[in-house]
Scaffold this motif. Structure first.
Motif, PDB file in Angstrom:
ATOM      1  N   MET A 274     -76.325  58.539 140.212  1.00 20.41           N
ATOM      2  CA  MET A 274     -75.245  57.633 140.584  1.00 20.41           C
ATOM      3  C   MET A 274     -74.311  57.424 139.391  1.00 20.41           C
ATOM      4  O   MET A 274     -74.748  57.206 138.266  1.00 20.41           O
ATOM      5  CB  MET A 274     -75.817  56.284 141.030  1.00 20.41           C
ATOM      6  N   LYS A 275     -73.015  57.480 139.644  1.00 15.87           N
ATOM      7  CA  LYS A 275     -72.051  57.318 138.569  1.00 15.87           C
ATOM      8  C   LYS A 275     -72.024  55.886 138.073  1.00 15.87           C
ATOM      9  O   LYS A 275     -72.183  54.945 138.841  1.00 15.87           O
ATOM     10  CB  LYS A 275     -70.645  57.704 139.039  1.00 15.87           C
ATOM     11  N   THR A 276     -71.829  55.752 136.781  1.00 11.29           N
ATOM     12  CA  THR A 276     -71.655  54.425 136.218  1.00 11.29           C
ATOM     13  C   THR A 276     -70.211  54.011 136.377  1.00 11.29           C
ATOM     14  O   THR A 276     -69.325  54.833 136.625  1.00 11.29           O
ATOM     15  CB  THR A 276     -72.027  54.423 134.721  1.00 11.29           C
ATOM     16  N   VAL A 277     -69.945  52.703 136.238  1.00 14.62           N
ATOM     17  CA  VAL A 277     -68.581  52.202 136.370  1.00 14.62           C
ATOM     18  C   VAL A 277     -67.648  52.876 135.384  1.00 14.62           C
ATOM     19  O   VAL A 277     -66.508  53.192 135.684  1.00 14.62           O
ATOM     20  CB  VAL A 277     -68.573  50.667 136.179  1.00 14.62           C
ATOM     21  N   SER A 278     -68.154  53.143 134.170  1.00 11.24           N
ATOM     22  CA  SER A 278     -67.302  53.727 133.141  1.00 11.24           C
ATOM     23  C   SER A 278     -66.852  55.139 133.497  1.00 11.24           C
ATOM     24  O   SER A 278     -65.870  55.627 132.966  1.00 11.24           O
ATOM     25  CB  SER A 278     -68.041  53.739 131.799  1.00 11.24           C
ATOM     26  N   ALA A 279     -67.597  55.845 134.403  1.00 12.42           N
ATOM     27  CA  ALA A 279     -67.242  57.203 134.780  1.00 12.42           C
ATOM     28  C   ALA A 279     -66.214  57.246 135.897  1.00 12.42           C
ATOM     29  O   ALA A 279     -65.664  58.295 136.196  1.00 12.42           O
ATOM     30  CB  ALA A 279     -68.493  57.963 135.206  1.00 12.42           C
ATOM     31  N   ILE A 280     -65.957  56.116 136.538  1.00 15.48           N
ATOM     32  CA  ILE A 280     -64.997  56.048 137.630  1.00 15.48           C
ATOM     33  C   ILE A 280     -63.609  55.801 137.050  1.00 15.48           C
ATOM     34  O   ILE A 280     -63.451  54.966 136.154  1.00 15.48           O
ATOM     35  CB  ILE A 280     -65.375  54.906 138.589  1.00 15.48           C
ATOM     36  N   PRO A 281     -62.576  56.508 137.537  1.00 12.36           N
ATOM     37  CA  PRO A 281     -61.217  56.237 137.041  1.00 12.36           C
ATOM     38  C   PRO A 281     -60.872  54.753 137.137  1.00 12.36           C
ATOM     39  O   PRO A 281     -61.282  54.074 138.085  1.00 12.36           O
ATOM     40  CB  PRO A 281     -60.340  57.085 137.973  1.00 12.36           C
ATOM     41  N   LYS A 282     -60.101  54.287 136.182  1.00 15.23           N
ATOM     42  CA  LYS A 282     -59.821  52.850 136.105  1.00 15.23           C
ATOM     43  C   LYS A 282     -59.132  52.314 137.358  1.00 15.23           C
ATOM     44  O   LYS A 282     -59.437  51.217 137.821  1.00 15.23           O
ATOM     45  CB  LYS A 282     -58.965  52.562 134.864  1.00 15.23           C
ATOM     46  N   ASN A 283     -58.182  53.085 137.896  1.00  8.42           N
ATOM     47  CA  ASN A 283     -57.478  52.593 139.085  1.00  8.42           C
ATOM     48  C   ASN A 283     -58.419  52.488 140.279  1.00  8.42           C
ATOM     49  O   ASN A 283     -58.327  51.555 141.087  1.00  8.42           O
ATOM     50  CB  ASN A 283     -56.287  53.498 139.413  1.00  8.42           C
ATOM     51  N   VAL A 284     -59.348  53.438 140.395  1.00 11.02           N
ATOM     52  CA  VAL A 284     -60.304  53.416 141.496  1.00 11.02           C
ATOM     53  C   VAL A 284     -61.288  52.260 141.328  1.00 11.02           C
ATOM     54  O   VAL A 284     -61.594  51.542 142.280  1.00 11.02           O
ATOM     55  CB  VAL A 284     -61.062  54.756 141.577  1.00 11.02           C
ATOM     56  N   ALA A 285     -61.748  52.060 140.097  1.00 10.15           N
ATOM     57  CA  ALA A 285     -62.667  50.953 139.830  1.00 10.15           C
ATOM     58  C   ALA A 285     -62.016  49.614 140.144  1.00 10.15           C
ATOM     59  O   ALA A 285     -62.647  48.716 140.724  1.00 10.15           O
ATOM     60  CB  ALA A 285     -63.126  50.995 138.378  1.00 10.15           C
ATOM     61  N   ALA A 286     -60.742  49.478 139.789  1.00  9.43           N
ATOM     62  CA  ALA A 286     -60.034  48.228 140.065  1.00  9.43           C
ATOM     63  C   ALA A 286     -59.878  48.006 141.565  1.00  9.43           C
ATOM     64  O   ALA A 286     -60.045  46.891 142.067  1.00  9.43           O
ATOM     65  CB  ALA A 286     -58.663  48.239 139.388  1.00  9.43           C
ATOM     66  N   ALA A 287     -59.575  49.070 142.297  1.00  8.22           N
ATOM     67  CA  ALA A 287     -59.378  48.944 143.748  1.00  8.22           C
ATOM     68  C   ALA A 287     -60.665  48.563 144.460  1.00  8.22           C
ATOM     69  O   ALA A 287     -60.657  47.760 145.395  1.00  8.22           O
ATOM     70  CB  ALA A 287     -58.833  50.255 144.314  1.00  8.22           C
ATOM     71  N   TRP A 288     -61.771  49.127 144.018  1.00 15.66           N
ATOM     72  CA  TRP A 288     -63.054  48.854 144.661  1.00 15.66           C
ATOM     73  C   TRP A 288     -63.742  47.608 144.106  1.00 15.66           C
ATOM     74  O   TRP A 288     -64.802  47.202 144.600  1.00 15.66           O
ATOM     75  CB  TRP A 288     -63.989  50.056 144.504  1.00 15.66           C
ATOM     76  N   GLY A 289     -63.136  47.001 143.081  1.00 19.40           N
ATOM     77  CA  GLY A 289     -63.708  45.783 142.510  1.00 19.40           C
ATOM     78  C   GLY A 289     -64.969  46.013 141.717  1.00 19.40           C
ATOM     79  O   GLY A 289     -65.829  45.120 141.638  1.00 19.40           O
ATOM     80  N   VAL A 290     -65.099  47.203 141.120  1.00 18.34           N
ATOM     81  CA  VAL A 290     -66.304  47.496 140.347  1.00 18.34           C
ATOM     82  C   VAL A 290     -66.000  47.674 138.867  1.00 18.34           C
ATOM     83  O   VAL A 290     -66.843  48.155 138.114  1.00 18.34           O
ATOM     84  CB  VAL A 290     -67.017  48.765 140.884  1.00 18.34           C
ATOM     85  N   ARG A 291     -64.818  47.295 138.466  1.00 16.18           N
ATOM     86  CA  ARG A 291     -64.491  47.364 137.034  1.00 16.18           C
ATOM     87  C   ARG A 291     -65.291  46.311 136.296  1.00 16.18           C
ATOM     88  O   ARG A 291     -65.415  45.171 136.755  1.00 16.18           O
ATOM     89  CB  ARG A 291     -62.993  47.157 136.818  1.00 16.18           C
ATOM     90  N   GLU A 292     -65.817  46.686 135.148  1.00 18.54           N
ATOM     91  CA  GLU A 292     -66.600  45.739 134.355  1.00 18.54           C
ATOM     92  C   GLU A 292     -65.722  44.589 133.889  1.00 18.54           C
ATOM     93  O   GLU A 292     -64.603  44.780 133.427  1.00 18.54           O
ATOM     94  CB  GLU A 292     -67.225  46.443 133.155  1.00 18.54           C
ATOM     95  N   GLN A 293     -66.207  43.387 134.060  1.00 17.44           N
ATOM     96  CA  GLN A 293     -65.483  42.182 133.689  1.00 17.44           C
ATOM     97  C   GLN A 293     -66.200  41.461 132.554  1.00 17.44           C
ATOM     98  O   GLN A 293     -67.421  41.567 132.418  1.00 17.44           O
ATOM     99  CB  GLN A 293     -65.375  41.235 134.901  1.00 17.44           C
ATOM    100  N   PRO A 294     -65.457  40.724 131.722  1.00 15.14           N
ATOM    101  CA  PRO A 294     -66.111  39.932 130.679  1.00 15.14           C
ATOM    102  C   PRO A 294     -67.105  38.960 131.296  1.00 15.14           C
ATOM    103  O   PRO A 294     -66.844  38.377 132.351  1.00 15.14           O
ATOM    104  CB  PRO A 294     -64.939  39.191 130.021  1.00 15.14           C
ATOM    105  N   ARG A 295     -68.245  38.814 130.650  1.00 19.63           N
ATOM    106  CA  ARG A 295     -69.285  37.961 131.205  1.00 19.63           C
ATOM    107  C   ARG A 295     -69.097  36.492 130.868  1.00 19.63           C
ATOM    108  O   ARG A 295     -69.664  35.629 131.523  1.00 19.63           O
ATOM    109  CB  ARG A 295     -70.653  38.436 130.694  1.00 19.63           C
ATOM    110  N   LYS A 296     -68.353  36.186 129.838  1.00 22.92           N
ATOM    111  CA  LYS A 296     -68.209  34.806 129.406  1.00 22.92           C
ATOM    112  C   LYS A 296     -66.795  34.310 129.682  1.00 22.92           C
ATOM    113  O   LYS A 296     -65.859  35.083 129.824  1.00 22.92           O
ATOM    114  CB  LYS A 296     -68.529  34.683 127.910  1.00 22.92           C
ATOM    115  N   GLY A 297     -66.670  32.996 129.719  1.00 23.62           N
ATOM    116  CA  GLY A 297     -65.367  32.384 129.893  1.00 23.62           C
ATOM    117  C   GLY A 297     -65.104  32.015 131.333  1.00 23.62           C
ATOM    118  O   GLY A 297     -65.788  32.466 132.249  1.00 23.62           O
TER     119      GLY A 297
END
Length: 260
Positions: A1-24
């Protein structure tokens, strides 16, 4: 299974799987809010008017705030296109269908008609969307949903999976190409300051003056029929072309589909 980092940024953003900061705290500005603002700009003033600064102003924020969520204008446009196409309506879940579809209450022909009209309505609501060149196979959420919906319509036809892909290309190409043609015609009509009927009438009048009837007898007969003095509207033209495509698919299913 591909990790989030291997998915193009635009695709990750569209699918809501882009890594987000954990704090704040959860940010007030979101990808959806940015994309909605960008679509409002494009709908109002065209795709060329879309810039990070203009979208930021529309969203009521600073330009640098956008870059915390979207890396570039190109990424933003990819997200805009997918959002503009919209989410496909689910096919009916009840009923036995008419025997030529997938058994979910909607035959293949009714299903493809629905898919084509949903795509057409999206293109008419956001005319700029068909001006953005394709640069990948369907991978964004709404693109994938439309792809899956058409495949579902063809499930019970007996067509090979590769032939289903050909049907999808034919159907989507028809909708996109006609949307571009209609947008070009409408732009010419608006530039002329005339109504559509007046614009077509002016063209017909010029053609009658310059086209010799003996040289172009078929055209003369066409002009004598005064076809362009009646405006049946773009929906009539769309339906005519769509029905001819569906007739061809019906013939294909009869030839390559399941044998009775």
């Amino acid at each position: 299974m591909k990790t989030v980092s291997a998915i193009p940024k635009n695709v990750a953003a569209a699918w809501g799987v882009r890594e987000q900061p954990r704090k704040g705290p959860k940010p007030a500005l979101t990808v959806d809010r940015i994309v909605d603002a960008a679509i409002r700009v494009a709908d109002t003033d065209g795709l060329d008017a879309v810039s990070m600064s203009r979208v930021a102003a529309e969203a009521g924020t600073a330009p640098m705030s956008l870059y915390r969520h979207i890396a570039s204008k190109d990424e933003l446009i990819d997200l805009m296109v997918d959002a503009a196409w919209g989410r496909m309506a689910s096919p009916p879940l009840e009923g036995k269908g008419n025997g030529d579809g997938d058994g979910n209450g909607e035959g293949w022909r009714a299903g493809l008609t629905r898919c084509a009209w949903e795509m057409r309505n999206a293109a008419r609501g956001h005319p700029w969307v068909v001006r953005v060149p394709l640069h990948s196979l369907p991978v964004m959420p709404n693109e994938v949903a439309w792809f899956d919906s058409v495949l579902a319509c063809l499930r019970g036809t007996g067509l090979a999976e590769a032939r289903k892909a050909s049907v999808i290309m034919l159907l989507s190409g028809y909708v996109r190409n006609l949307a571009v043609l209609e947008a070009d015609i409408m732009a010419a009509v608006l530039d002329s300051g005339q109504t559509p009927l007046e614009w077509m009438g002016s063209w017909a009048a010029v053609l009658r003056d310059v086209a010799d009837r003996d040289r172009f007898p078929s055209l003369a007969a066409f002009m004598d029929a005064r076809v362009f003095e009646v405006d049946d509207g773009p929906d009539d033209e769309f339906s005519f072309g769509l029905d001819r495509i569906l007739d061809g698919i019906e013939a294909l299913i009869g030839r390559e589909g399941p044998r009775q």
